[in-house]
Enzyme design. Structure first.
Site, PDB file in Angstrom:
ATOM      1  N   ARG A 108      29.977  47.130   4.919  1.00  0.00           N
ATOM      2  CA  ARG A 108      30.651  46.406   5.993  1.00  0.00           C
ATOM      3  C   ARG A 108      30.100  46.642   7.414  1.00  0.00           C
ATOM      4  NH1 ARG A 108      37.009  46.359   4.980  1.00  0.00           N
ATOM      5  NH2 ARG A 108      36.824  44.270   5.820  1.00  0.00           N
ATOM      6  N   PRO A 109      28.839  46.273   7.656  1.00  0.00           N
ATOM      7  CA  PRO A 109      28.311  46.426   9.020  1.00  0.00           C
ATOM      8  C   PRO A 109      28.937  45.425   9.994  1.00  0.00           C
ATOM      9  CG  PRO A 109      26.729  45.291   7.609  1.00  0.00           C
ATOM     10  CD  PRO A 109      27.894  45.666   6.729  1.00  0.00           C
ATOM     11  N   VAL A 110      28.626  45.569  11.298  1.00  0.00           N
ATOM     12  CA  VAL A 110      29.135  44.604  12.304  1.00  0.00           C
ATOM     13  C   VAL A 110      27.970  43.944  13.051  1.00  0.00           C
ATOM     14  CG1 VAL A 110      31.473  45.511  12.661  1.00  0.00           C
ATOM     15  CG2 VAL A 110      29.552  46.532  13.902  1.00  0.00           C
ATOM     16  N   ASP A 111      26.824  43.881  12.387  1.00  0.00           N
ATOM     17  CA  ASP A 111      25.635  43.313  13.044  1.00  0.00           C
ATOM     18  C   ASP A 111      25.810  41.839  13.423  1.00  0.00           C
ATOM     19  OD1 ASP A 111      25.736  43.016  10.251  1.00  0.00           O
ATOM     20  OD2 ASP A 111      23.604  42.612  10.092  1.00  0.00           O
ATOM     21  N   LYS A 170      49.016  39.431   6.792  1.00  0.00           N
ATOM     22  CA  LYS A 170      48.501  40.618   7.489  1.00  0.00           C
ATOM     23  C   LYS A 170      47.223  40.273   8.247  1.00  0.00           C
ATOM     24  CE  LYS A 170      45.587  43.456   5.504  1.00  0.00           C
ATOM     25  NZ  LYS A 170      44.156  43.811   5.531  1.00  0.00           N
ATOM     26  N   ASN A 171      46.264  39.641   7.576  1.00  0.00           N
ATOM     27  CA  ASN A 171      44.973  39.398   8.234  1.00  0.00           C
ATOM     28  C   ASN A 171      45.077  38.331   9.326  1.00  0.00           C
ATOM     29  OD1 ASN A 171      43.700  41.393   6.845  1.00  0.00           O
ATOM     30  ND2 ASN A 171      42.837  40.050   5.271  1.00  0.00           N
ATOM     31  N   ARG A 194      39.055  48.378   9.787  1.00  0.00           N
ATOM     32  CA  ARG A 194      37.998  47.490  10.224  1.00  0.00           C
ATOM     33  C   ARG A 194      38.507  46.411  11.201  1.00  0.00           C
ATOM     34  NH1 ARG A 194      32.700  46.064   8.948  1.00  0.00           N
ATOM     35  NH2 ARG A 194      32.518  43.928   9.625  1.00  0.00           N
ATOM     36  N   ILE A 206      31.039  39.152  -2.456  1.00  0.00           N
ATOM     37  CA  ILE A 206      31.240  39.356  -1.010  1.00  0.00           C
ATOM     38  C   ILE A 206      31.027  40.825  -0.624  1.00  0.00           C
ATOM     39  CG2 ILE A 206      32.851  39.097   0.930  1.00  0.00           C
ATOM     40  CD1 ILE A 206      32.116  36.420  -0.236  1.00  0.00           C
ATOM     41  N   ASP A 229      39.755  39.170  -2.033  1.00  0.00           N
ATOM     42  CA  ASP A 229      40.941  40.037  -1.996  1.00  0.00           C
ATOM     43  C   ASP A 229      41.791  39.894  -3.262  1.00  0.00           C
ATOM     44  OD1 ASP A 229      40.115  40.758   0.496  1.00  0.00           O
ATOM     45  OD2 ASP A 229      41.595  39.576   1.581  1.00  0.00           O
ATOM     46  N   CYS A 234      33.558  51.472   4.149  1.00  0.00           N
ATOM     47  CA  CYS A 234      34.881  51.844   3.654  1.00  0.00           C
ATOM     48  C   CYS A 234      34.865  51.722   2.141  1.00  0.00           C
ATOM     49  CB  CYS A 234      35.962  50.981   4.298  1.00  0.00           C
ATOM     50  SG  CYS A 234      35.970  49.306   3.687  1.00  0.00           S
ATOM     51  N   ARG A 264      48.722  49.736   3.885  1.00  0.00           N
ATOM     52  CA  ARG A 264      47.926  49.133   4.976  1.00  0.00           C
ATOM     53  C   ARG A 264      48.097  47.622   5.002  1.00  0.00           C
ATOM     54  NH1 ARG A 264      41.875  50.809   5.145  1.00  0.00           N
ATOM     55  NH2 ARG A 264      42.110  49.241   6.737  1.00  0.00           N
TER      56      ARG A 264
END
Ligand code: EPU
Length: 435
Positions: A122-125, A22-23, A93, A330, A308, A117, A403
Site C-alpha cells: 500500500r504505497p502512496v506514490d 465507514k470508507n 491508511r 488489488i 473488501d 499493513c 476499525r
C-alpha cells in the site's frame, strides 16, 4: 481489547439496518477540511477508524465531534496546524486523506507516510505524484511527506487503470477543488465512497463533472462555503457481510439502508452461488434453504467485485458444493485469512506466483476453533465462519474488526446469533481474570 465467543449453528433470520459507510465517512469527513465553516454530516458510524480521523482533525484545529446518533458537526473555519501527529496517522491508511485538503487549503502538509499493513504494501506514490503534477513541491524525508505550494494549478492526471486508486482519486479531487483552473483525472475511481465525497463537495460549492464515471473534471474554485449538510450512504461492505451471514446459516436476512446498486457484482455472484436474492429500493433480502454452489471471483476496482468482500465471500465458498477459484487482484496480502479458515476445517490452498489465488474446495461443515483476526475483513470472515461452524469459536484480534464495523456483533445478535464480547484483561491481573 476484546475477544468474541461464538456458538455456531444458529439460523439467522430478520431485518437489520446498515450503518453509514465507514470508507465514505472517511472521505467526507476529510473533505470538511476544505470548507470554511460548519459541515453537518449524518449517518456516520462510530468505527475506530472514523474516531481516529476525528482525533486527527481536532489536532489540526478543527472543532467537532460525532454524537450518539451518528451526526458529526465539524467547524473547519480555522486550521491551525499542517502536521498531523504520527501516533494517530500510523493507525490507519485513511488518515492520508487529510493530505490533499491541507495542501490546497493552507499550502502545506507534513504527514507521516503510512507503511504497509496486513493486507499489502500500500504505497502512496500515486498521491504524491498527483500533488506534484498539481504544482506542489513534494519531498519525502524521514518517513514523512512534506509538500508545499502557493496555489495548486489544474492539470491532467492519468491513473493506473489496473487500480483506479480510491485514495489517490480522493486526494487529487479534493486538492484540485481549490486549485486554479481545471484538473482532469483519467481512470478515476468510480467507487461509491468517491462519489459520496464528490457529492458533499458539490453541495459545498465545488465544481466537479463526471462523478461516478472514469474521467473526473474538477474546476477549481476560490473557496468552499460553510453550512453544508450531508447524509452518508449505507455501508455496502457491512451489508455484504451480514447478507453472507444469512446465506451461510441457511437463513432469511434483509439488510436495509443501502443502495443495492453499490453491490451489483456481489449480488450477481450470490445468485450464481444459488442463493436467493431479492432486491428492492434501499434493501436486499437473501434466503438460502440449500447448500450454495461454487463460484469463481476476481476482484477489480468498482464496479468490479470489491476486494473488501473477497474474504467474506470465501466463507460461503468454503461450505459450497464444488471448487471455487478466487483471485485477489488489488492487494498483495489479502489472503491472510486462509490459514485461519483452514484451522476451522476449510479446504483452501493458495497458488499463483505471489500466492494471490485461493482454490477453495467446499466442505459440508466448518468446525469451530480459536482463531485470530489479522485485519478488518479477515476478522469479519472469521466471524461468519464461526457463525456457521459447529461448536464454539474464539476470535481474538477483534480490535481489527472494530476499525470498520460499529459493534458488529449487535446486528448478528438481533438476527439470532449467539455471540459474546469478552474484554481481554492484560497486565498484572491477567492470570486472575482467566482463572
Ligand atoms: N496503490 C499504489 N500506490 C498508491 C495508491 C494505491 O500502488 O499511491 C495501489 C495499492 O497498493 C493497491 C491499489 O493501488 O494495490 C488500490 O488501492 P487504493 O488506493 O484504491 O486503496 P485505498 O484507497 O488505500 C481504499 C479503502 C480500502 C479498499 C480499497 C479498494 C479506505 C480508507 N480504504 O483503500 O478499504 O479495500 O480502497 O477498494 O477507503 C477496508 O475497508 O477494509 C479497506 C481496506
Amino acid at each position: 481489547m476484546d475477544k468474541l465467543l461464538v456458538q455456531g449453528g444458529r439460523c439467522l433470520r430478520g431485518t437489520v439496518r446498515a450503518h453509514g459507510s465507514k470508507n465514505a465517512s472517511l472521505g467526507v469527513l476529510a473533505a470538511t477540511l476544505l470548507v470554511e465553516g460548519v459541515s453537518t454530516i449524518h449517518n456516520v458510524p462510530r468505527t475506530s477508524d472514523v474516531v481516529t480521523l476525528m482525533e486527527i482533525m481536532r489536532s489540526l484545529g478543527v472543532v467537532g465531534d460525532i454524537d450518539d446518533d451518528g451526526t458529526a458537526v465539524i467547524d473547519a473555519s480555522r486550521i491551525l496546524a499542517y502536521t498531523p501527529t504520527y501516533h494517530l496517522v500510523r493507525r490507519m491508511r485513511g488518515s492520508f486523506h487529510v493530505a490533499g485538503p491541507l495542501l490546497t487549503r493552507i499550502g502545506a502538509v507534513d504527514i507521516g507516510i503510512p507503511g504497509g499493513c496486513a493486507i499489502g504494501s500500500r504505497p502512496v506514490d500515486f498521491h504524491m505524484r498527483g500533488f506534484e503534477s498539481l504544482g506542489a513541491d513534494v519531498k519525502q524525508r524521514h518517513g514523512r511527506m512534506i509538500a508545499r505550494c502557493k496555489r495548486l494549478q489544474g492539470t491532467r492526471i492519468y491513473q493506473d487503470p489496473r487500480y483506479c486508486s480510491v485514495g489517490a482519486t480522493l486526494n487529487i479531487m479534493m486538492a484540485a477543488s481549490l486549485a486554479e483552473g481545471t484538473t482532469v483525472i483519467e481512470n478515476a475511481s468510480r467507487d461509491p465512497d468517491v462519489v459520496e465525497t464528490a457529492e458533499f463537495l458539490l453541495k459545498a460549492g465545488a465544481q466537479i463533472e463526471g462523478v461516478g464515471g472514469p474521467t473526473l473534471e474538477v474546476h477549481g474554485v476560490e473557496k468552499l462555503a460553510g453550512n453544508v449538510e450531508h447524509s452518508v450512504c449505507g455501508d455496502r461492505i457491512e451489508a455484504g457481510t451480514i447478507l453472507i451471514g444469512g446465506a451461510v446459516s441457511n437463513g432469511d436476512v434483509t439488510v436495509t439502508g443501502i443502495n443495492p446498486s453499490h453491490l451489483e457484482r456481489f449480488l450477481e455472484k450470490l445468485s450464481e452461488a444459488n442463493v436467493d436474492v431479492q432486491i428492492a429500493p434501499g434493501q436486499v433480502r437473501v434466503t438460502c434453504g440449500r447448500r450454495p454452489t461454487a463460484v469463481d471471483i476476481v476482484t477489480a476496482p468498482h464496479p468490479g467485485f470489491p476486494t473488501d468482500l473477497q474474504p467474506i465471500f470465501a466463507v460461503l465458498a468454503s461450505i459450497a458444493e464444488g471448487t471455487s477459484v478466487f483471485e485477489e487482484a488489488i492487494f498483495d496480502g489479502r489472503l491472510q485469512y486462509v490459514d485461519e479458515l483452514r484451522r476451522m476445517n476449510a479446504r483452501i490452498r493458495r497458488v499463483g506466483n505471489s500466492g494471490n489465488v485461493a482454490i477453495i474446495d467446499g466442505v459440508e461443515q466448518l468446525s469451530g476453533a480459536p482463531v485470530r483476526a489479522s485485519d478488518l475483513r479477515a476478522g469479519a470472515a472469521l466471524l461468519l465462519a464461526s457463525l456457521c461452524a459447529d461448536g464454539e469459536s474464539e476470535i481474538t484480534g477483534v480490535e481489527n474488526v472494530d476499525r470498520g464495523y460499529d459493534q458488529i456483533e449487535e446486528k448478528f445478535l438481533t438476527l439470532g446469533a449467539d455471540i459474546r464480547r469478552i474484554p481481554v484483561i492484560e497486565g498484572p491481573n491477567a492470570l486472575e481474570a482467566s482463572l
